[in-house]
Design an enzyme around this catalytic site. Sequence first.
Site, PDB file in Angstrom:
ATOM      1  N   GLU A 186       0.854  -1.185   0.000  1.00 18.34           N
ATOM      2  CA  GLU A 186       0.000   0.000   0.000  1.00 18.34           C
ATOM      3  C   GLU A 186       0.888   1.233   0.000  1.00 18.34           C
ATOM      4  O   GLU A 186       1.838   1.325   0.776  1.00 18.34           O
ATOM      5  CB  GLU A 186      -0.911   0.028   1.223  1.00 18.34           C
ATOM      6  N   ASN A 245      -4.752   5.088  -2.021  1.00 16.19           N
ATOM      7  CA  ASN A 245      -5.988   5.651  -1.471  1.00 16.19           C
ATOM      8  C   ASN A 245      -6.573   6.691  -2.427  1.00 16.19           C
ATOM      9  O   ASN A 245      -5.839   7.526  -2.970  1.00 16.19           O
ATOM     10  CB  ASN A 245      -5.713   6.296  -0.118  1.00 16.19           C
ATOM     11  N   GLU A 277      -8.187   2.150  -3.111  1.00 19.21           N
ATOM     12  CA  GLU A 277      -8.802   2.032  -1.799  1.00 19.21           C
ATOM     13  C   GLU A 277      -9.670   3.257  -1.529  1.00 19.21           C
ATOM     14  O   GLU A 277      -9.160   4.377  -1.438  1.00 19.21           O
ATOM     15  CB  GLU A 277      -7.731   1.886  -0.720  1.00 19.21           C
ATOM     16  N   ASP A 307     -11.911   0.834   2.216  1.00 20.06           N
ATOM     17  CA  ASP A 307     -10.939   1.047   3.278  1.00 20.06           C
ATOM     18  C   ASP A 307     -11.657   1.240   4.607  1.00 20.06           C
ATOM     19  O   ASP A 307     -12.760   1.801   4.661  1.00 20.06           O
ATOM     20  CB  ASP A 307     -10.085   2.280   2.954  1.00 20.06           C
ATOM     21  N   GLU A 364      -5.672  -5.007   8.527  1.00 18.55           N
ATOM     22  CA  GLU A 364      -4.641  -4.038   8.893  1.00 18.55           C
ATOM     23  C   GLU A 364      -4.332  -4.115  10.387  1.00 18.55           C
ATOM     24  O   GLU A 364      -5.082  -4.686  11.168  1.00 18.55           O
ATOM     25  CB  GLU A 364      -5.117  -2.615   8.572  1.00 18.55           C
TER      26      GLU A 364
END
Length: 419
Positions: A186, A245, A277, A307, A364
């Site tokens: 990420e 993101n 995301e 997310d 996460e």
Amino acid sequence: MNSLNVLILEDNPFQLMALHQMLNANQVFNVLAADGVAAAQQSLANRGSVDIAICDLQMDGPDGLEMIRYLAETRQARAVIILSSTDTSVRDGAAYLARQQGLWVLGSLPKPASATALCKLLEVYSEGIEHDTAPLPLLQVSESLSLEALYPIAPGQHIGDTRVSEQWIAHYQPKVSLEGKLLGVEALVRWQHPQYGLLVPGQFMAALEHAGLIAPLTWRMLELALKLSSEVLQARGEALPVAVNIAPVMLEHVDFAQEILALLARFGLPPEVLTLEVVESSVLNTPSWQLESLMRLRLQGCKLSIDDFGTGASNIERLLQLPFSELKIPSEFVRGMAEDARKSAVVAGALTMARQMAMNVVVEGVETADDYRALQALGKPAVQGYFIARPMSEAALLSWMAERTGPTSGQPMLLQINE
């Protein structure tokens, strides 16, 4: 560890003595002890700031929460360990509150604290400092910088100047399977500011939003992430999957999907390597015409992730309407799940739902071997967190991969998970 300065806030004499002995056994001898908040504050005033503050929550008079707020305001402790005989949910809530105020929380321990658990948290602190992966100093973490502070505009320079955007860099956090296969990374934005050093999003995102710079920031991150994937493809023969993101404002661009596909083509990458995301709550009220871009990208092969699933305005019906391929379970539900049956149930439920909907899951915030093993008992999600690796620069990531995976193309990217 003998150079560490530690403050103990504990009003039980036996517990105070035990903690002091545990610290001494770990070669920590610079210890301040206080049986109340006022005494702790006075000790800090007299002796100066400490590396770690161990704070009991329950005591007569002002409680540990007041001490936590004081530490956040005065920046007189680099990190905090929370100690309490209360329920796990209360300790976790206090830890969350401390993190929200900018404190580095090493962990929360039940009373009486065990020497082994305390030793592990001291090691977390030492490793964070040694490898330069600790949160930024409290002066920076606790304050969101103003637009004027971030942009000392020079004559002839404007707020969107290229020289400013080049300071926006990406740090990458790996995602792996429970078997140790590297599944991707990420991309997380950082600002390498000439005056303030390395800044995290909480310190500058509001200023960028105010300046209308979210779009150029997003395109910068997409370009950096895809460039990295392309370089790995050329070096290893296998593109590195990357996730970026996407803010809601990006969906307002009519040509968003076309520009994404053009960027992929520019780097010679298939759409399957890119995951977008999207914050869950941001898509719930998005007009249908804005969702067309997301649908088109999914049709082309890009992946779409919700997310922080479960922390926004959850809407299961929306999962059926939108082409999401992945759920991300946030750290709030994962941290400490090995000892918390409620958190384990939440994660297990999300995994079951995702499996029935043929969706992938990324968990996460996996920070300990215990939480990692707890996930192994629930299913086969991808995992991401400090137990695997902290976010790191591109150079550090490539070195990290080289140390843990096959050096030549064609070999699988397998990691050795040290439990």
